[in-house]
Design an enzyme around this catalytic site. Structure first.
Site, PDB file in Angstrom:
ATOM      1  N   CYS A 130       0.824  -1.211   0.000  1.00  0.00           N
ATOM      2  CA  CYS A 130       0.000   0.000   0.000  1.00  0.00           C
ATOM      3  C   CYS A 130       0.863   1.269   0.000  1.00  0.00           C
ATOM      4  CB  CYS A 130      -1.003  -0.016   1.155  1.00  0.00           C
ATOM      5  SG  CYS A 130      -2.300   1.224   0.923  1.00  0.00           S
TER       6      CYS A 130
ATOM      7  N   GLU B   3      -1.912  -8.702   3.843  1.00  0.00           N
ATOM      8  CA  GLU B   3      -1.871  -9.099   5.266  1.00  0.00           C
ATOM      9  C   GLU B   3      -3.274  -9.277   5.833  1.00  0.00           C
ATOM     10  OE1 GLU B   3      -1.494  -6.078   4.245  1.00  0.00           O
ATOM     11  OE2 GLU B   3      -2.472  -4.697   5.651  1.00  0.00           O
TER      12      GLU B   3
ATOM     13  N   HIS C 239      -3.856  -5.016   0.240  1.00  0.00           N
ATOM     14  CA  HIS C 239      -3.415  -5.392   1.590  1.00  0.00           C
ATOM     15  C   HIS C 239      -3.465  -6.910   1.790  1.00  0.00           C
ATOM     16  CE1 HIS C 239      -2.879  -1.542   3.744  1.00  0.00           C
ATOM     17  NE2 HIS C 239      -3.714  -1.090   2.842  1.00  0.00           N
TER      18      HIS C 239
END
Ligand code: MN
Length: 240
Positions: A110, A218, A216
């Protein structure tokens, strides 16, 4: 080493009282589940601490967060600019340069892909909704772990090999994006509106793990095997 030390950049409440450094725990979990040991790197670290840590860390994870100071790419600030921290910009750009030079692994997520791009001389769209303007909602209101737009990955790219996929559904929580590419970077993933969603080194012979993604992963590791493969490949590369 079995469990490599992965530097994880953090956000800060720049100039507020109390001043804090913080990071979403999803980054820490994703690194740990992939076999790494996350080491948070607050922008409050001084030069000596950064130098000492940089020599010991085996991988660098640049995380999401506020906007880069547009002075870093020589443009005037857009009215929507938010959460600028010159201290964080300095820390991340300086660490990135050290890791590039030492050819140690870098995963840039990001804001991270934007830092990677700017550190290599590229520029950013400062507010994609107004410039370049797009039909796609890149700042989703859905939960963070819910994919909201598609990404196409260039066949044969390093990123496609790591993800084992050329078409993904990703989450999207950014209002800025890569504009002019930094030196030596290649765009290897894009949204349906052609915005850059992934970059890697433009060097087919490189064994240096450097990947940037605008989404993202994660937040997606629980539902998406491709997101798990990305963290696993990054941590594995950091073992060498
Ligand atoms: Mn997006």
């Amino acid at each position: 080493m079995a469990h490599p030390l992965i530097g994880v950049s953090t956000s800060t409440t720049f100039g507020k009282d109390p001043e804090r450094a913080y990071v979403n725990s999803a980054y820490l979990s994703a690194v740990q589940e992939a076999g790494g040991v996350p080491v948070p790197l607050p922008p409050q670290l001084d030069d000596r601490s950064i130098a000492e840590l940089a020599d010991r860390l085996q991988g660098l994870l640049l995380t999401g967060g506020g906007d880069l100071d547009p002075a870093t790419f020589s443009e005037p600030p857009h009215p929507t600019l938010s959460e600028v921290s010159p201290a964080r910009d300095r820390l991340e750009i300086s660490l990135l340069r050290r890791f590039m030079e030492a050819r140690r692994p870098i995963l840039a997520i990001c804001r991270g892909i934007q830092v990677l791009n700017v550190a290599l001389g590229g520029s950013l769209y400062q507010d994609v909704a107004s410039d370049p303007g797009t039909e796609i909602k890149h700042q989703q209101s859905e939960p963070r772990d819910q994919p909201t737009h598609q990404v196409k990955v260039v066949a044969g790219s390093w990123l496609a090999r790591v993800l084992e996929s050329e078409e993904l559904e990703v989450n999207s929580m950014h209002h800025q994006a890569v504009k002019a590419l930094g030196r030596g970077l290649l765009s290897v993933a894009s949204a349906p509106d052609a915005l850059v969603e992934g970059v890697e080194l433009d060097d087919p012979d490189s064994s240096h793990f450097v990947l940037g993604v605008q989404w993202h992963p994660e937040e997606l590791v629980r539902r998406d095997p491709a997101a798990r493969r990305l963290f696993r490949a990054f941590v594995d590369a950091s073992r060498q």
